[in-house]
Design an enzyme around this catalytic site. Sequence first.
Site, mmCIF file in Angstrom:
data_model
loop_
_atom_site.group_PDB
_atom_site.id
_atom_site.type_symbol
_atom_site.label_atom_id
_atom_site.label_comp_id
_atom_site.label_asym_id
_atom_site.label_seq_id
_atom_site.Cartn_x
_atom_site.Cartn_y
_atom_site.Cartn_z
ATOM 1 N N CYS A 82 0.826 -1.209 0.000
ATOM 2 C CA CYS A 82 0.000 0.000 0.000
ATOM 3 C C CYS A 82 0.869 1.272 0.000
ATOM 4 O O CYS A 82 1.471 1.577 -1.020
ATOM 5 C CB CYS A 82 -0.984 -0.052 1.151
ATOM 6 S SG CYS A 82 -2.402 0.992 0.863
ATOM 7 N N HIS A 173 -3.273 -4.992 1.753
ATOM 8 C CA HIS A 173 -2.635 -5.277 3.052
ATOM 9 C C HIS A 173 -2.720 -6.773 3.360
ATOM 10 O O HIS A 173 -3.648 -7.204 4.059
ATOM 11 C CB HIS A 173 -3.363 -4.526 4.172
ATOM 12 C CG HIS A 173 -3.127 -3.064 4.190
ATOM 13 N ND1 HIS A 173 -2.194 -2.464 4.995
ATOM 14 C CD2 HIS A 173 -3.709 -2.067 3.493
ATOM 15 C CE1 HIS A 173 -2.220 -1.157 4.802
ATOM 16 N NE2 HIS A 173 -3.126 -0.894 3.896
ATOM 17 N N GLU A 175 -1.032 -8.309 5.418
ATOM 18 C CA GLU A 175 -0.731 -8.522 6.838
ATOM 19 C C GLU A 175 -1.970 -8.401 7.719
ATOM 20 O O GLU A 175 -1.915 -8.710 8.902
ATOM 21 C CB GLU A 175 0.364 -7.536 7.292
ATOM 22 C CG GLU A 175 -0.076 -6.110 7.570
ATOM 23 C CD GLU A 175 -0.351 -5.279 6.315
ATOM 24 O OE1 GLU A 175 -0.310 -5.831 5.201
ATOM 25 O OE2 GLU A 175 -0.638 -4.082 6.465
HETATM 26 N N1 GLN Z 1 -3.620 6.320 0.917
HETATM 27 C C1 GLN Z 1 -2.375 6.090 1.584
HETATM 28 C C2 GLN Z 1 -1.263 6.903 0.938
HETATM 29 O O1 GLN Z 1 -1.473 7.518 -0.048
HETATM 30 C C3 GLN Z 1 -2.015 4.637 1.567
HETATM 31 C C4 GLN Z 1 -3.024 3.880 2.370
HETATM 32 C C5 GLN Z 1 -2.498 2.650 3.016
HETATM 33 O O2 GLN Z 1 -1.291 2.416 3.123
HETATM 34 N N2 GLN Z 1 -3.406 1.853 3.508
HETATM 35 O O3 GLN Z 1 -0.185 6.923 1.433
#
Ligand code: GLN
Length: 190
Positions: A82, A173, A175
């Site tokens: 992410c 994610h 995890e």
């Molecule tokens: N939207 C977040 C970002 O731009 C990432 C979201 C996440 O890691 N769950 O950094």
Amino acid sequence: MGGKRRIGVLALQGAFLEHQQVLARLGCEAVRTRSADDLERIDALILPGGESTTIGRLLVDFRLGDLVREKARAGMPVFGTCAGMILLAKEIIDSGQYRLGLMDMAVRRNAFGRQVESFEADLSLRGIPRLVHGVFIRAPYAERIWGEAELLAELDGKIVAVKQHKLLAVAFHPELTNDLSVHEFFLSMI
Ligand code: GLN
């Protein structure tokens, strides 16, 4: 040599604890990584989800960004989830924020739109024989990949997992689920 593999989890901000727990379940030693010394002790590094602008700023403040980049270029495997995926990208669409810029991809942040801030989905990921369960939270996706980057998974035609040699990036994610397969896949790259 033998012994447990030591996997660093960048612990500046975000969901690092959950990665540590998965690594422990997989029999690895999880090393909370916050310093240059920590980086010297690990065989691979995980960049967790969180807020990519914040993690990026802290990478600069803690003087870790250049070191992580150098080590990754020298072959250290890195797995970004992410926000971690965003930090690995060479291009972040409409943003000049700090990045490690290691992978040949252009990512868009919060890319699935406001209505679907978070959702779960099963997807097939090249190299993993079963469906993978993904939790997406304000997730990015890669709009484009090029060069050495290899597409591993798409969801509704959007690229959500990418591999480039020893670098792995997923938009979701793993995890936060009981599905350990993506972490196992990363460990197989070490
Ligand atoms: N939207 C977040 C970002 O731009 C990432 C979201 C996440 O890691 N769950 O950094």
